[in-house]
Scaffold this motif. Structure first.
Motif, PDB file in Angstrom:
ATOM      1  N   ASN A 149       0.813  -1.203   0.000  1.00  0.00           N
ATOM      2  CA  ASN A 149       0.000   0.000   0.000  1.00  0.00           C
ATOM      3  C   ASN A 149       0.853   1.262   0.000  1.00  0.00           C
ATOM      4  O   ASN A 149       1.959   1.279   0.564  1.00  0.00           O
ATOM      5  N   TRP A 150       0.343   2.325  -0.607  1.00  0.00           N
ATOM      6  CA  TRP A 150       1.107   3.565  -0.749  1.00  0.00           C
ATOM      7  C   TRP A 150       1.506   4.173   0.584  1.00  0.00           C
ATOM      8  O   TRP A 150       2.566   4.796   0.698  1.00  0.00           O
ATOM      9  N   LYS A 151       0.709   3.980   1.618  1.00  0.00           N
ATOM     10  CA  LYS A 151       0.988   4.628   2.906  1.00  0.00           C
ATOM     11  C   LYS A 151       2.192   3.991   3.611  1.00  0.00           C
ATOM     12  O   LYS A 151       2.831   4.625   4.451  1.00  0.00           O
ATOM     13  N   ILE A 152       2.497   2.734   3.258  1.00  0.00           N
ATOM     14  CA  ILE A 152       3.689   2.089   3.824  1.00  0.00           C
ATOM     15  C   ILE A 152       4.934   2.866   3.405  1.00  0.00           C
ATOM     16  O   ILE A 152       5.844   3.096   4.216  1.00  0.00           O
ATOM     17  N   GLN A 153       4.982   3.274   2.157  1.00  0.00           N
ATOM     18  CA  GLN A 153       6.132   4.044   1.681  1.00  0.00           C
ATOM     19  C   GLN A 153       6.107   5.459   2.243  1.00  0.00           C
ATOM     20  O   GLN A 153       7.150   6.016   2.591  1.00  0.00           O
ATOM     21  N   LEU A 154       4.910   6.039   2.370  1.00  0.00           N
ATOM     22  CA  LEU A 154       4.783   7.377   2.952  1.00  0.00           C
ATOM     23  C   LEU A 154       5.389   7.396   4.350  1.00  0.00           C
ATOM     24  O   LEU A 154       6.061   8.360   4.738  1.00  0.00           O
ATOM     25  N   GLU A 155       5.183   6.336   5.107  1.00  0.00           N
ATOM     26  CA  GLU A 155       5.732   6.235   6.456  1.00  0.00           C
ATOM     27  C   GLU A 155       7.257   6.099   6.430  1.00  0.00           C
ATOM     28  O   GLU A 155       7.953   6.659   7.289  1.00  0.00           O
ATOM     29  N   ASN A 156       7.773   5.379   5.468  1.00  0.00           N
ATOM     30  CA  ASN A 156       9.188   5.014   5.463  1.00  0.00           C
ATOM     31  C   ASN A 156      10.117   6.213   5.430  1.00  0.00           C
ATOM     32  O   ASN A 156      11.172   6.222   6.092  1.00  0.00           O
ATOM     33  N   THR A 157       9.756   7.241   4.653  1.00  0.00           N
ATOM     34  CA  THR A 157      10.671   8.369   4.470  1.00  0.00           C
ATOM     35  C   THR A 157      10.797   9.214   5.729  1.00  0.00           C
ATOM     36  O   THR A 157      11.693  10.050   5.837  1.00  0.00           O
ATOM     37  N   THR A 158       9.913   8.999   6.691  1.00  0.00           N
ATOM     38  CA  THR A 158      10.016   9.732   7.949  1.00  0.00           C
ATOM     39  C   THR A 158      10.319   8.786   9.110  1.00  0.00           C
ATOM     40  O   THR A 158      10.023   9.083  10.259  1.00  0.00           O
ATOM     41  N   ASP A 159      10.926   7.650   8.788  1.00  0.00           N
ATOM     42  CA  ASP A 159      11.213   6.602   9.774  1.00  0.00           C
ATOM     43  C   ASP A 159      12.715   6.401   9.887  1.00  0.00           C
ATOM     44  O   ASP A 159      13.331   5.675   9.096  1.00  0.00           O
ATOM     45  N   PHE A 201      18.592  15.886   5.790  1.00  0.00           N
ATOM     46  CA  PHE A 201      17.204  15.689   6.236  1.00  0.00           C
ATOM     47  C   PHE A 201      16.353  15.103   5.118  1.00  0.00           C
ATOM     48  O   PHE A 201      16.697  15.183   3.940  1.00  0.00           O
ATOM     49  N   ASN A 202      15.245  14.496   5.524  1.00  0.00           N
ATOM     50  CA  ASN A 202      14.194  14.052   4.616  1.00  0.00           C
ATOM     51  C   ASN A 202      12.970  14.943   4.824  1.00  0.00           C
ATOM     52  O   ASN A 202      12.529  15.131   5.963  1.00  0.00           O
ATOM     53  N   LEU A 203      12.428  15.473   3.745  1.00  0.00           N
ATOM     54  CA  LEU A 203      11.226  16.292   3.794  1.00  0.00           C
ATOM     55  C   LEU A 203      10.095  15.531   3.108  1.00  0.00           C
ATOM     56  O   LEU A 203      10.178  15.224   1.922  1.00  0.00           O
ATOM     57  N   ASN A 204       9.058  15.192   3.867  1.00  0.00           N
ATOM     58  CA  ASN A 204       7.895  14.499   3.329  1.00  0.00           C
ATOM     59  C   ASN A 204       6.817  15.510   2.979  1.00  0.00           C
ATOM     60  O   ASN A 204       6.391  16.287   3.850  1.00  0.00           O
ATOM     61  N   LEU A 205       6.371  15.529   1.730  1.00  0.00           N
ATOM     62  CA  LEU A 205       5.296  16.411   1.297  1.00  0.00           C
ATOM     63  C   LEU A 205       4.073  15.556   0.983  1.00  0.00           C
ATOM     64  O   LEU A 205       4.084  14.774   0.034  1.00  0.00           O
ATOM     65  N   PHE A 206       3.058  15.684   1.783  1.00  0.00           N
ATOM     66  CA  PHE A 206       1.838  14.892   1.643  1.00  0.00           C
ATOM     67  C   PHE A 206       1.121  15.277   0.350  1.00  0.00           C
ATOM     68  O   PHE A 206       0.990  16.460   0.050  1.00  0.00           O
ATOM     69  N   PRO A 207       0.644  14.313  -0.457  1.00  0.00           N
ATOM     70  CA  PRO A 207       0.627  12.878  -0.159  1.00  0.00           C
ATOM     71  C   PRO A 207       1.638  12.038  -0.928  1.00  0.00           C
ATOM     72  O   PRO A 207       1.673  10.830  -0.723  1.00  0.00           O
ATOM     73  N   ASN A 208       2.479  12.616  -1.839  1.00  0.00           N
ATOM     74  CA  ASN A 208       3.146  11.703  -2.757  1.00  0.00           C
ATOM     75  C   ASN A 208       4.614  11.940  -3.071  1.00  0.00           C
ATOM     76  O   ASN A 208       5.177  11.236  -3.906  1.00  0.00           O
ATOM     77  N   ALA A 246       8.759  13.040  -1.644  1.00  0.00           N
ATOM     78  CA  ALA A 246       9.717  13.349  -0.586  1.00  0.00           C
ATOM     79  C   ALA A 246      10.972  13.936  -1.205  1.00  0.00           C
ATOM     80  O   ALA A 246      11.446  13.460  -2.238  1.00  0.00           O
ATOM     81  N   CYS A 247      11.481  14.975  -0.575  1.00  0.00           N
ATOM     82  CA  CYS A 247      12.815  15.489  -0.868  1.00  0.00           C
ATOM     83  C   CYS A 247      13.721  14.788   0.138  1.00  0.00           C
ATOM     84  O   CYS A 247      13.822  15.205   1.291  1.00  0.00           O
ATOM     85  N   SER A 248      14.334  13.704  -0.294  1.00  0.00           N
ATOM     86  CA  SER A 248      14.974  12.766   0.623  1.00  0.00           C
ATOM     87  C   SER A 248      16.495  12.859   0.519  1.00  0.00           C
ATOM     88  O   SER A 248      17.102  12.267  -0.368  1.00  0.00           O
ATOM     89  N   MET A 249      17.090  13.604   1.385  1.00  0.00           N
ATOM     90  CA  MET A 249      18.539  13.808   1.499  1.00  0.00           C
ATOM     91  C   MET A 249      19.175  14.292   0.195  1.00  0.00           C
ATOM     92  O   MET A 249      19.640  15.408   0.134  1.00  0.00           O
ATOM     93  N   ALA A 250      19.169  13.460  -0.863  1.00  0.00           N
ATOM     94  CA  ALA A 250      19.854  13.859  -2.092  1.00  0.00           C
ATOM     95  C   ALA A 250      19.075  13.495  -3.350  1.00  0.00           C
ATOM     96  O   ALA A 250      19.645  13.517  -4.437  1.00  0.00           O
ATOM     97  N   PHE A 251      17.786  13.164  -3.215  1.00  0.00           N
ATOM     98  CA  PHE A 251      17.013  12.761  -4.385  1.00  0.00           C
ATOM     99  C   PHE A 251      15.527  13.011  -4.132  1.00  0.00           C
ATOM    100  O   PHE A 251      15.115  13.321  -3.009  1.00  0.00           O
ATOM    101  N   PHE A 252      14.732  12.917  -5.189  1.00  0.00           N
ATOM    102  CA  PHE A 252      13.284  12.967  -5.059  1.00  0.00           C
ATOM    103  C   PHE A 252      12.748  11.544  -5.064  1.00  0.00           C
ATOM    104  O   PHE A 252      13.132  10.738  -5.910  1.00  0.00           O
ATOM    105  N   ARG A 253      11.866  11.239  -4.146  1.00  0.00           N
ATOM    106  CA  ARG A 253      11.173   9.953  -4.136  1.00  0.00           C
ATOM    107  C   ARG A 253       9.687  10.224  -4.319  1.00  0.00           C
ATOM    108  O   ARG A 253       9.079  10.947  -3.541  1.00  0.00           O
ATOM    109  N   VAL A 254       9.123   9.633  -5.357  1.00  0.00           N
ATOM    110  CA  VAL A 254       7.727   9.875  -5.718  1.00  0.00           C
ATOM    111  C   VAL A 254       6.964   8.564  -5.637  1.00  0.00           C
ATOM    112  O   VAL A 254       7.429   7.529  -6.134  1.00  0.00           O
ATOM    113  N   LEU A 255       5.787   8.587  -5.012  1.00  0.00           N
ATOM    114  CA  LEU A 255       4.960   7.393  -4.955  1.00  0.00           C
ATOM    115  C   LEU A 255       3.701   7.604  -5.779  1.00  0.00           C
ATOM    116  O   LEU A 255       3.178   8.719  -5.865  1.00  0.00           O
ATOM    117  N   ALA A 256       3.230   6.531  -6.407  1.00  0.00           N
ATOM    118  CA  ALA A 256       1.987   6.549  -7.182  1.00  0.00           C
ATOM    119  C   ALA A 256       1.171   5.324  -6.800  1.00  0.00           C
ATOM    120  O   ALA A 256       1.591   4.195  -7.069  1.00  0.00           O
TER     121      ALA A 256
END
Length: 427
Positions: free
Chosen positions: A197-207, A299-306, A308-318
């Protein structure tokens, strides 16, 4: 199948926001409601401006269930268009990205401009007096950008993007400093899907709690000084709720602002990069700025809902379905920066985020196991309460706690509850 009643939406999260039901990951009806209540009603990240730098450039993206085209027209204006012909509803663009003077539906040949206007209808005679081309452009979504990050929404009445981002803007500003004095540019990407599920990944970037456990192989691949940097669970980092579902997890405080501490000694792992930059004729100030930015922000920045600006890259969930999610990892560097700098950024990205890297495969297996576990047995509470006993408020009134707390997850679920309840009450 175990016989159990469906849990109402308003009971999926405890009033304190410290627990969520396991059905959050497995209920297909709930997933459908999320697509309507959240992804169809908020700002969703679709592209970075550097992905479409030239006239006619485009990329396709997803907003919940919907395929969209992010296009730059001849005037260099950006449009986000629903990827659906106004004739019979066929998608008009299947490529991930490219450059095109127009978009032509492969079914009946209706042609659209880069801005979505309907320009051509083959054998138009039978439409005389029946169809007015001016009334049938591709459906255009509301689009706004901040720091080159392009967001779009189906909700015409939503607040301006900058209001939605709120406290996250400060961190976006800091994140974009990692071009080493050059504008941020996307360098490359890879995509994959995991059965969860998408929310599992949403949680990961702030874990941060999982990092030294699941990423032991990554840490073991580092030199001693670098491994020490990633030993941050007992450090001075923190997680902060930024409002509207956004959060920031600061793991390495000394790397929050990459324009500070430029006089610090150059780390041994970057001495070769510094030497290469000096050999190219760059002065010491420029070399130090580029070297400091090479490994990204702390740092990791999570932008709800999809996104993250994660340390050195963008992580996008769909979200694809209740138990499938597509992930896009986008490497970033400096637009016009020395090739040695961007090459270093790519190599570091490959080391952790790449498909053969040390981080992504381990994370993916953990996400899959969460999905498997959530679907086993009766409904159970999932805990998101770590660090709750240490919560404080800063001058902005935002909750924050220790770096390995789960404040970021609670931030996302507070927004989830807000949007899902609003949809239920409006139904």
């Amino acid at each position: 199948m175990l016989n159990q009643k469906r849990i109402p939406v308003n009971q999926m999260v405890t009033p304190e926001g410290d627990k969520v039901q396991s059905e959050m990951y497995t209920d297909s009806e709930l997933f459908d409601k999320e697509m309507d209540a959240i992804f169809d009603n908020t700002w969703v990240w679709v592209a970075h401006e550097s992905e479409i730098p030239n006239k006619g450039d485009y990329k396709t993206a997803r907003i919940g269930r919907h395929s969209v085209i992010v296009s730059r027209d001849r005037k260099m204006d950006i449009h986000v268009l629903l990827n659906r012909c106004r004739h019979r509803g066929a998608t008009i663009c299947e490529k991930h990205k490219g450059n095109a003077r127009s978009f032509v539906c492969p079914y009946h040949g209706w042609g659209y401009g880069q801005d979505g206007t309907l320009r051509a209808i083959p054998i138009a005679g039978p439409y005389e007096g029946v169809v007015d081309k001016e009334e049938l452009p591709l459906i255009s979504l509301r689009m706004e950008s901040y720091q080159g990050m392009i967001f779009a929404t189906f909700n015409k009445d939503i607040e301006p993007l900058e209001d939605f981002l709120g406290g996250a803007k400060k961190w976006m500003d800091l994140f974009m400093k990692q071009g080493g004095g050059y504008p941020i540019k996307t360098l490359g990407e890879h995509r994959f899907r995991f059965p969860g599920n998408w929310k599992i990944q949403l949680e990961n970037t702030t874990d941060a709690y999982h990092f030294p456990i699941i990423h032991k192989s990554f840490i073991s691949s580092l030199d001693g000084d670098t491994a020490e940097i990633f030993d941050f669970l007992e450090g001075d980092g923190f997680v902060e709720d930024l409002g509207n579902g956004h959060s920031v997890m600061v793991m390495i405080p000394e790397l929050v602002d990459l324009e500070e501490n430029l006089d610090d000694p150059i780390p041994a792992r970057f001495e070769a990069l510094a030497a290469e930059l000096r050999a190219e004729g760059h002065d010491d100030d420029k070399v130090r700025r580029l070297v400091r930015a090479a490994a990204g922000s702390g740092f990791n920045l999570n932008l709800f809902p999809n996104v993250a600006c994660s340390m050195a890259f963008f992580r996008v969930l769909a979200p694809i379905s209740v138990n499938e999610t597509e992930i896009q990892h986008i490497a970033i560097g400096g637009d016009g920066a020395p090739s040695a700098f961007n090459k270093t950024r790519i190599r570091l990205h490959e080391h952790f985020q790449g498909p053969m890297g040390f981080g992504t495969p381990d994370d993916s297996e953990a996400w899959e196991r969460v999905q498997k576990g959530a679907g086993s047995g009766m409904s159970e509470w999932i805990l998101v309460n770590r660090g709750q006993n240490l919560v404080q408020q800063n001058d902005m009134g935002n909750d924050y706690s220790t770096v390995c707390s789960e404040i970021g997850m609670k931030a996302a679920y507070k927004q989830w509850v807000k949007m899902m309840n609003a949809a239920e009450q409006g139904a």
